[in-house]
Write an enzyme that holds these catalytic residues in place. Structure first.
Site, PDB file in Angstrom:
ATOM      1  N   GLY A  69      -3.299  15.980  -7.837  1.00 18.66           N
ATOM      2  CA  GLY A  69      -2.330  14.917  -8.066  1.00 18.66           C
ATOM      3  C   GLY A  69      -1.277  15.279  -9.099  1.00 18.66           C
ATOM      4  N   THR A  70      -1.714  15.927 -10.169  1.00 19.77           N
ATOM      5  CA  THR A  70      -0.763  16.274 -11.238  1.00 19.77           C
ATOM      6  C   THR A  70       0.332  17.183 -10.699  1.00 19.77           C
ATOM      7  OG1 THR A  70      -2.473  16.035 -12.918  1.00 19.77           O
ATOM      8  CG2 THR A  70      -0.556  17.361 -13.509  1.00 19.77           C
ATOM      9  N   CYS A 323      -7.751  10.665 -18.689  1.00 19.31           N
ATOM     10  CA  CYS A 323      -6.792  11.502 -19.416  1.00 19.31           C
ATOM     11  C   CYS A 323      -6.600  10.999 -20.839  1.00 19.31           C
ATOM     12  CB  CYS A 323      -5.445  11.506 -18.715  1.00 19.31           C
ATOM     13  SG  CYS A 323      -5.600  12.059 -17.045  1.00 19.31           S
TER      14      CYS A 323
HETATM   15  N1  PLP Z   1      -2.042  10.027 -10.880  1.00 20.05           N
HETATM   16  C1  PLP Z   1      -2.978   9.100 -11.059  1.00 20.05           C
HETATM   17  C2  PLP Z   1      -2.641   7.665 -10.835  1.00 20.05           C
HETATM   18  C3  PLP Z   1      -4.272   9.462 -11.424  1.00 20.05           C
HETATM   19  O1  PLP Z   1      -5.210   8.529 -11.618  1.00 20.05           O
HETATM   20  C4  PLP Z   1      -4.555  10.850 -11.623  1.00 20.05           C
HETATM   21  C5  PLP Z   1      -5.889  11.297 -12.086  1.00 20.05           C
HETATM   22  O2  PLP Z   1      -6.536  10.640 -12.861  1.00 20.05           O
HETATM   23  C6  PLP Z   1      -3.535  11.778 -11.410  1.00 20.05           C
HETATM   24  C7  PLP Z   1      -2.293  11.337 -11.036  1.00 20.05           C
HETATM   25  C8  PLP Z   1      -3.774  13.250 -11.590  1.00 20.05           C
HETATM   26  O3  PLP Z   1      -4.487  13.786 -10.494  1.00 20.05           O
HETATM   27  P1  PLP Z   1      -5.312  15.146 -10.638  1.00 20.05           P
HETATM   28  O4  PLP Z   1      -6.504  14.845 -11.480  1.00 20.05           O
HETATM   29  O5  PLP Z   1      -5.662  15.508  -9.228  1.00 20.05           O
HETATM   30  O6  PLP Z   1      -4.413  16.157 -11.250  1.00 20.05           O
END
Ligand code: PLP
Length: 382
Positions: A69-70, A323
């Site tokens: 996601g990031t 996070c």
């Molecule tokens: N966006 C949202 C809304 C999330 O909850 C998260 C993860 O907690 C992310 C982005 C980041 O995703 P990833 O952990 O796959 O990098």
């Protein structure tokens, strides 16, 4: 153990592990190689792309596999804003909501710090929702991109994405949504949502960490962030994570409609906590919320003490986003919703995966009553 922290991450589903296993072992080829092993990997990658595209309601060429996601958020926010400004130097503003995940917020801050963009932060109401009026207020001829999440990771509030996206697109401004928490629970159809870009992450829905995807609509220009061999149609170089893509696609297929059942369990749990714990406050929207998230503040406690107490009783949950965990600062999301800092510091989030049961939630609600009562009695001198 009752694991109620699925918004942080989920275990890999057995079917997902079985589907990806061959591409970690016997079928380990590089999809760019021109021999049998490589071609088998390319075929698997193409099938995973087709399945992912179907889940996102888009064409296969509109799917970019990422490491999660990031990365998908970074690619959307930086990639689209930079490409637009390269085409027109007046496009030097980006608009994001006040409750974005750091992956979006910090991407916007990077654009400001390094590339001279201005960041317009769209306020939210007491439930964490962005209104069309609030969005309209910040949009202007210099806006290069709007990014508003589909569902919030701390309080579960769902945004009226289709209406917000329509507003931006009517002005010719691309709209990105972070659907990392929504995936598996809400329809992802990019056409119905009317978005230009949408991010998802595998580990939130039973695929491993390190898998994800970004939908980028047709001709939307996007500046790559990772340069190299030109994979993913030049939008994301690097040898593809074939097993990760297969895992993500499989997880998306399996995530079929547990939503109603889980939403009913969530409502019972919320009711049990609100009636069982005096002074407990639900955070986020009362109805427009993810089936999988119940979040509260327990004034007169500390969120961290309640979490520790719950863990002692076998209930695993979190104080907000993973996070931000470990940081003493009250959640910026809760502050943006107008919650006082001392109350925001008492936040606890319970988040479920599709396997959650009524019995687990009944036990968890009882544990919450005991934990909050215990923490309060320690803090109140008799
Ligand atoms: N966006 C949202 C809304 C999330 O909850 C998260 C993860 O907690 C992310 C982005 C980041 O995703 P990833 O952990 O796959 O990098």
């Amino acid at each position: 153990m009752i694991f109620l922290d699925a918004a942080a991450t989920t275990p890999v589903r057995r079917e997902v592990l079985e589907a990806m296993w061959p591409y970690l072992t016997g079928e380990f080829g590089n999809p760019s190689s021109h021999h049998g092993l490589g071609e088998a990997a390319a075929t698997a990658l193409a099938a995973a792309r087709a399945t992912t595209a179907k889940a996102m309601g888009c064409r296969t060429g509109e799917v970019v596999f990422t490491s999660g996601g990031t990365e998908a958020d970074n690619l959307a926010v930086k990639g689209i804003a930079l490409a637009r400004r390269a085409a027109d130097r007046h496009l030097d503003r980006v608009a994001i909501s006040a409750v974005e995940h750091p992956a979006v917020e910090e991407s916007a801050r990077y654009l400001a710090r390094v590339h001279g963009f201005a960041v317009d932060v769209i306020p939210v109401d007491q439930y964490g929702q962005v209104s069309e009026e609030a969005l309209a207020e910040v949009l202007g001829p210099r806006t290069a991109l709007v990014s508003i999440m589909y569902a919030n990771n701390e309080v579960g509030t769902v945004q009226p994405v289709a209406r917000l996206a329509a507003l931006a697109r009517a002005l010719g401004i691309p709209f990105h949504t972070d659907a990392v928490q929504a995936a598996g629970w809400l329809p992802l159809d990019a056409g119905t949502l009317g978005v230009d870009a949408l991010s998802i992450s595998g580990h939130k829905l039973g695929a491993p960490k390190g898998s994800g995807a970004l939908f980028v609509r047709g001709r939307t220009r996007i500046e790559p962030l990772v340069h190299g061999g030109g994979q993913e149609r030049g939008r994301r170089s690097g040898t593809e994570n074939v097993a990760g893509a297969v895992a993500l696609a499989t997880a998306l297929t399996l995530a079929r409609d547990p939503a109603e059942r889980v939403a009913a369990l969530r409502d019972e749990f919320i009711e049990a906590v609100l009636t069982g714990v005096p002074g407990a406050e639900l955070t986020g929207h009362p109805t427009e919320r993810l089936p999988s998230v119940a979040s509260f503040c327990f004034p007169g406690t500390s969120g961290e003490s309640v979490l520790l107490e719950l863990e002692r009783q076998g209930v695993i949950c979190s104080s907000g986003s993973a996070c931000a965990a470990g940081s003493d600062a009250p959640s910026a999301v809760l502050l943006a919703m107008g919650i006082e800092p001392e109350v925001a510091q008492t936040a606890v989030r319970f988040s479920f995966d599709s396997t959650v049961t009524a019995d687990e939630l009944r036990q968890a609600a009882a544990a919450v009553r005991t934990a909050v009562g215990g923490v309060r009695s320690l803090r109140t001198p008799s």
